[in-house]
Design a protein around this motif. Sequence first.
Motif, PDB file in Angstrom:
ATOM      1  N   ARG A 126      -6.089  -2.807  -1.017  1.00  0.00           N
ATOM      2  CA  ARG A 126      -5.731  -2.464   0.357  1.00  0.00           C
ATOM      3  C   ARG A 126      -4.836  -1.222   0.439  1.00  0.00           C
ATOM      4  NH1 ARG A 126      -2.037  -7.417   2.473  1.00  0.00           N
ATOM      5  NH2 ARG A 126      -3.172  -6.826   4.376  1.00  0.00           N
ATOM      6  N   ALA A 127      -4.331  -0.768  -0.706  1.00  0.00           N
ATOM      7  CA  ALA A 127      -3.360   0.326  -0.700  1.00  0.00           C
ATOM      8  C   ALA A 127      -3.978   1.662  -0.294  1.00  0.00           C
ATOM      9  CB  ALA A 127      -2.695   0.450  -2.060  1.00  0.00           C
ATOM     10  N   SER A 128      -5.247   1.862  -0.608  1.00  0.00           N
ATOM     11  CA  SER A 128      -5.906   3.132  -0.289  1.00  0.00           C
ATOM     12  C   SER A 128      -7.403   2.956  -0.445  1.00  0.00           C
ATOM     13  CB  SER A 128      -5.417   4.248  -1.215  1.00  0.00           C
ATOM     14  OG  SER A 128      -5.898   4.042  -2.540  1.00  0.00           O
ATOM     15  N   ARG A 129      -8.146   4.002  -0.057  1.00  0.00           N
ATOM     16  CA  ARG A 129      -9.603   3.933  -0.173  1.00  0.00           C
ATOM     17  C   ARG A 129     -10.113   4.526  -1.486  1.00  0.00           C
ATOM     18  NH1 ARG A 129     -12.385   5.017   5.743  1.00  0.00           N
ATOM     19  NH2 ARG A 129     -10.774   4.034   7.024  1.00  0.00           N
ATOM     20  N   ASP A 130      -9.206   5.005  -2.339  1.00  0.00           N
ATOM     21  CA  ASP A 130      -9.671   5.681  -3.552  1.00  0.00           C
ATOM     22  C   ASP A 130      -8.976   5.187  -4.817  1.00  0.00           C
ATOM     23  OD1 ASP A 130      -7.162   6.681  -3.095  1.00  0.00           O
ATOM     24  OD2 ASP A 130      -7.770   8.784  -2.936  1.00  0.00           O
ATOM     25  N   ASN A 131      -8.371   3.993  -4.763  1.00  0.00           N
ATOM     26  CA  ASN A 131      -7.743   3.449  -5.966  1.00  0.00           C
ATOM     27  C   ASN A 131      -8.795   2.727  -6.813  1.00  0.00           C
ATOM     28  OD1 ASN A 131      -7.554   0.343  -5.469  1.00  0.00           O
ATOM     29  ND2 ASN A 131      -6.836   1.254  -3.530  1.00  0.00           N
ATOM     30  N   PRO A 132      -8.476   2.381  -8.074  1.00  0.00           N
ATOM     31  CA  PRO A 132      -9.485   1.782  -8.960  1.00  0.00           C
ATOM     32  C   PRO A 132     -10.102   0.487  -8.432  1.00  0.00           C
ATOM     33  CG  PRO A 132      -7.629   2.578 -10.245  1.00  0.00           C
ATOM     34  CD  PRO A 132      -7.231   2.708  -8.805  1.00  0.00           C
ATOM     35  N   VAL A 138     -14.452  -6.539   0.406  1.00  0.00           N
ATOM     36  CA  VAL A 138     -15.428  -6.078   1.391  1.00  0.00           C
ATOM     37  C   VAL A 138     -14.688  -5.403   2.543  1.00  0.00           C
ATOM     38  CG1 VAL A 138     -17.345  -6.731   2.875  1.00  0.00           C
ATOM     39  CG2 VAL A 138     -16.960  -7.959   0.725  1.00  0.00           C
ATOM     40  N   TRP A 139     -14.746  -4.090   2.561  1.00  0.00           N
ATOM     41  CA  TRP A 139     -14.087  -3.283   3.581  1.00  0.00           C
ATOM     42  C   TRP A 139     -15.142  -2.603   4.449  1.00  0.00           C
ATOM     43  CZ3 TRP A 139      -8.904  -3.582   4.084  1.00  0.00           C
ATOM     44  CH2 TRP A 139      -8.155  -4.014   2.968  1.00  0.00           C
ATOM     45  N   ALA A 140     -14.817  -2.384   5.720  1.00  0.00           N
ATOM     46  CA  ALA A 140     -15.752  -1.699   6.621  1.00  0.00           C
ATOM     47  C   ALA A 140     -14.969  -1.045   7.751  1.00  0.00           C
ATOM     48  CB  ALA A 140     -16.779  -2.669   7.181  1.00  0.00           C
ATOM     49  N   ASP A 141     -15.512   0.068   8.230  1.00  0.00           N
ATOM     50  CA  ASP A 141     -14.887   0.770   9.349  1.00  0.00           C
ATOM     51  C   ASP A 141     -15.084  -0.010  10.653  1.00  0.00           C
ATOM     52  OD1 ASP A 141     -14.057   2.924   7.777  1.00  0.00           O
ATOM     53  OD2 ASP A 141     -15.969   3.967   8.040  1.00  0.00           O
ATOM     54  N   ALA A 142     -14.187   0.253  11.582  1.00  0.00           N
ATOM     55  CA  ALA A 142     -14.314  -0.331  12.918  1.00  0.00           C
ATOM     56  C   ALA A 142     -15.488   0.309  13.654  1.00  0.00           C
ATOM     57  CB  ALA A 142     -13.027  -0.121  13.704  1.00  0.00           C
ATOM     58  N   ARG A 143     -15.996  -0.392  14.645  1.00  0.00           N
ATOM     59  CA  ARG A 143     -16.930   0.213  15.576  1.00  0.00           C
ATOM     60  C   ARG A 143     -16.205   1.276  16.406  1.00  0.00           C
ATOM     61  NH1 ARG A 143     -19.880  -5.425  17.551  1.00  0.00           N
ATOM     62  NH2 ARG A 143     -21.558  -5.429  15.992  1.00  0.00           N
ATOM     63  N   PHE A 156     -13.209 -21.112   9.492  1.00  0.00           N
ATOM     64  CA  PHE A 156     -12.033 -21.743  10.080  1.00  0.00           C
ATOM     65  C   PHE A 156     -11.768 -21.297  11.513  1.00  0.00           C
ATOM     66  CE2 PHE A 156     -10.007 -22.455   5.626  1.00  0.00           C
ATOM     67  CZ  PHE A 156     -10.803 -23.570   5.458  1.00  0.00           C
ATOM     68  N   GLY A 157     -12.693 -20.533  12.092  1.00  0.00           N
ATOM     69  CA  GLY A 157     -12.563 -20.163  13.489  1.00  0.00           C
ATOM     70  C   GLY A 157     -12.160 -18.717  13.692  1.00  0.00           C
ATOM     71  N   GLY A 158     -12.773 -18.062  14.695  1.00  0.00           N
ATOM     72  CA  GLY A 158     -12.463 -16.679  15.007  1.00  0.00           C
ATOM     73  C   GLY A 158     -13.245 -15.700  14.154  1.00  0.00           C
ATOM     74  N   PRO A 159     -13.094 -14.409  14.415  1.00  0.00           N
ATOM     75  CA  PRO A 159     -13.844 -13.393  13.676  1.00  0.00           C
ATOM     76  C   PRO A 159     -13.562 -13.442  12.172  1.00  0.00           C
ATOM     77  CG  PRO A 159     -12.838 -12.444  15.630  1.00  0.00           C
ATOM     78  CD  PRO A 159     -12.273 -13.828  15.493  1.00  0.00           C
ATOM     79  N   ALA A 160     -14.572 -13.081  11.402  1.00  0.00           N
ATOM     80  CA  ALA A 160     -14.447 -13.065   9.939  1.00  0.00           C
ATOM     81  C   ALA A 160     -13.912 -11.730   9.443  1.00  0.00           C
ATOM     82  CB  ALA A 160     -15.811 -13.356   9.305  1.00  0.00           C
ATOM     83  N   TRP A 161     -13.310 -10.954  10.337  1.00  0.00           N
ATOM     84  CA  TRP A 161     -12.782  -9.635   9.978  1.00  0.00           C
ATOM     85  C   TRP A 161     -11.327  -9.525  10.436  1.00  0.00           C
ATOM     86  CZ3 TRP A 161     -15.752  -6.463   7.067  1.00  0.00           C
ATOM     87  CH2 TRP A 161     -17.139  -6.679   7.078  1.00  0.00           C
ATOM     88  N   THR A 162     -10.487  -8.929   9.610  1.00  0.00           N
ATOM     89  CA  THR A 162      -9.097  -8.644   9.971  1.00  0.00           C
ATOM     90  C   THR A 162      -8.796  -7.169   9.705  1.00  0.00           C
ATOM     91  OG1 THR A 162      -8.235 -10.884   9.644  1.00  0.00           O
ATOM     92  CG2 THR A 162      -6.688  -9.072   9.326  1.00  0.00           C
ATOM     93  N   TRP A 163      -8.132  -6.551  10.655  1.00  0.00           N
ATOM     94  CA  TRP A 163      -7.789  -5.127  10.565  1.00  0.00           C
ATOM     95  C   TRP A 163      -6.623  -4.932   9.601  1.00  0.00           C
ATOM     96  CZ3 TRP A 163      -9.553  -0.478  11.620  1.00  0.00           C
ATOM     97  CH2 TRP A 163      -8.663   0.606  11.680  1.00  0.00           C
ATOM     98  N   ASP A 164      -6.735  -3.918   8.753  1.00  0.00           N
ATOM     99  CA  ASP A 164      -5.656  -3.572   7.832  1.00  0.00           C
ATOM    100  C   ASP A 164      -5.265  -2.117   8.074  1.00  0.00           C
ATOM    101  OD1 ASP A 164      -4.291  -4.588   5.089  1.00  0.00           O
ATOM    102  OD2 ASP A 164      -4.710  -2.435   4.979  1.00  0.00           O
ATOM    103  N   ALA A 165      -4.030  -1.905   8.551  1.00  0.00           N
ATOM    104  CA  ALA A 165      -3.610  -0.560   8.943  1.00  0.00           C
ATOM    105  C   ALA A 165      -3.510   0.388   7.757  1.00  0.00           C
ATOM    106  CB  ALA A 165      -2.269  -0.639   9.671  1.00  0.00           C
ATOM    107  N   ARG A 166      -3.172  -0.128   6.563  1.00  0.00           N
ATOM    108  CA  ARG A 166      -3.021   0.758   5.408  1.00  0.00           C
ATOM    109  C   ARG A 166      -4.340   1.421   5.036  1.00  0.00           C
ATOM    110  NH1 ARG A 166       0.556  -3.924   2.817  1.00  0.00           N
ATOM    111  NH2 ARG A 166      -0.591  -4.928   4.505  1.00  0.00           N
ATOM    112  N   ARG A 167      -5.415   0.647   5.054  1.00  0.00           N
ATOM    113  CA  ARG A 167      -6.731   1.205   4.774  1.00  0.00           C
ATOM    114  C   ARG A 167      -7.356   1.843   6.002  1.00  0.00           C
ATOM    115  NH1 ARG A 167     -10.156  -0.038  -0.172  1.00  0.00           N
ATOM    116  NH2 ARG A 167     -11.818   0.312   1.343  1.00  0.00           N
ATOM    117  N   GLY A 168      -6.901   1.432   7.178  1.00  0.00           N
ATOM    118  CA  GLY A 168      -7.569   1.876   8.392  1.00  0.00           C
ATOM    119  C   GLY A 168      -8.975   1.304   8.474  1.00  0.00           C
ATOM    120  N   GLN A 169      -9.137   0.078   7.969  1.00  0.00           N
ATOM    121  CA  GLN A 169     -10.428  -0.593   7.948  1.00  0.00           C
ATOM    122  C   GLN A 169     -10.234  -2.092   8.155  1.00  0.00           C
ATOM    123  OE1 GLN A 169     -11.878   0.851   4.022  1.00  0.00           O
ATOM    124  NE2 GLN A 169     -13.687   1.601   5.143  1.00  0.00           N
TER     125      GLN A 169
END
Length: 537
Positions: A126-132, A138-143, A156-169
């Motif tokens: 989650r620290a960056s998009r270019d680390n080892p 499984v990361w993906a950009d927002a719509r 367990f309920g709700g969307p299966a995606w959570t926003w992570d500000a560090r990655r911006g994904q």
Amino acid sequence: MNRVLAPQPDTDTREWWRGSVIYQIYPRSFADSNGDGVGDLAGVTAHLDHVASLGVDAVWLSPFFTSPMRDFGYDISDFCGVDPVFGTLADFDALIARAHQLGLRVLIDQVYSHSSDQHPWFQESRASRDNPKADWYVWADARPDGSPPNNWQSVFGGPAWTWDARRGQYYLHNFLREQPDLNFHNPAVQEAALGVARFWFERGVDGFRLDAINFTMHDPELRDNPPAPDIGAPRTRSFDFQQHIYNQSHTDIPLFLEKLRALADDFGGRFTVAEVGGPAPEPEMHLFTEGETRLNSAYGFNFLYADRLTPALVQGAVAGWPHAPGIGWPSWAFENHDAPRAISRWIASEHAAAFARLKMLLLLSLRGNAILYYGEELGLTQVEIGFEHLRDPEAITNWPLTLSRDGARTPMPWKADAPQLGFTQGRPWLPLGPDHAALAVDRQEADPESLLNLTRRLIALRHSSPALMTGSITIRQADEALLLFEREAGGQTLLCAFNLGDNALPAPAALHGRRVVQAINGATPELLPPFAALIAE
């Protein structure tokens, strides 16, 4: 009680696991050795004599790995560590040694679908998009409008995606947001998982139960799931509104399973069984166990979520596993840590004792492996847990419409008159069952006719019978209440008859004059009283 780790006497060539009886232990609730109210590995070790006395072949331990315990061990922050609440690796080694001394194999969970968000792999990813390890999850950009990449929903309920500000994904989590999904399309992730498996095999583990294995790989195109048809049943989770075509069950999963099977075979005599959820899991279970290069066995939720035990339910489950070349070997569970206790789901309390004997004989008579959940040999009932005592995140989120997994995870009652029924000297992590003292181990040990002692006799009967261990199964009759099937192997043919109703039934004519091998609840070759069952040769 010491037994030798060797094949049972039905055949010299049978793999040890084929037809085996496996005893599931939920470590938090089995036995507490240090008084903190939570069961631990040392507590398990101290009570393995009880497990061995049942005559089972193996113990399956639910997760004991290092974890923040947001999902009580299924959110793992170190796949090769023991959480301090359960003890140490030395405690685990002692457990393995004692189990093997008693003739018990040991299976443990492997959770490959996801990790904890506290795992170092995820912290790096989650620290960056270019680390080892950027592509280990499984990361993906927002719509364009900032919403999640697609419509997938969490179990367990709700969307299966959570926003992570560090990655911006967004990151994917099929379960809790604290359980990010590993990206098993990445070969490096697969190698890391195989490294975990190798670690535990080298410590003496005899096999794995693979948790939620059909969630291991997703559709890389991230296509929306289609809506599920409305069948009129209540839907308590947003997850239930979709057909889960793209968030799970990718066609490459069996290729990874072949790598895992090859590793298990390198260690010799190791066993692999998959948990496969979903409304129609048979095709995936067959795919995962196909031939000799994939898993040894699989089980679904045929019985675990059923609200009634009927002949039709059994007939349908058996039909899903035909005795044919290339079809894998089934495993069956009536109870486990993810479902309410069957004795409370399936029968009114006034019939519980008779029904517990019936369902034990049925489980041990089916073709496949039988998985017993701790306390099932005592007839433990589901415990009603008030909201203030709930620990299960699924139950808390969906209260009051919940499966209430906590009610099936309550402490094991060892001694009827001891503080906390002998489970702990402290305050138990979940409330004790108010009716469980009467079902305690010491009470049932003293009663030759108890369910505990019957369970021992039935497991011994199974092990002595080629037909029950590995034979074919043919359903002969499945009426409203009557279930009749035949087991056959090695020249032995057994007829198994069960009255699943509360009215007496005449026994099928095929039973008349046959030698009774086992009868419960007053069954005879001529009459099946309510909840009676009989095996005849």
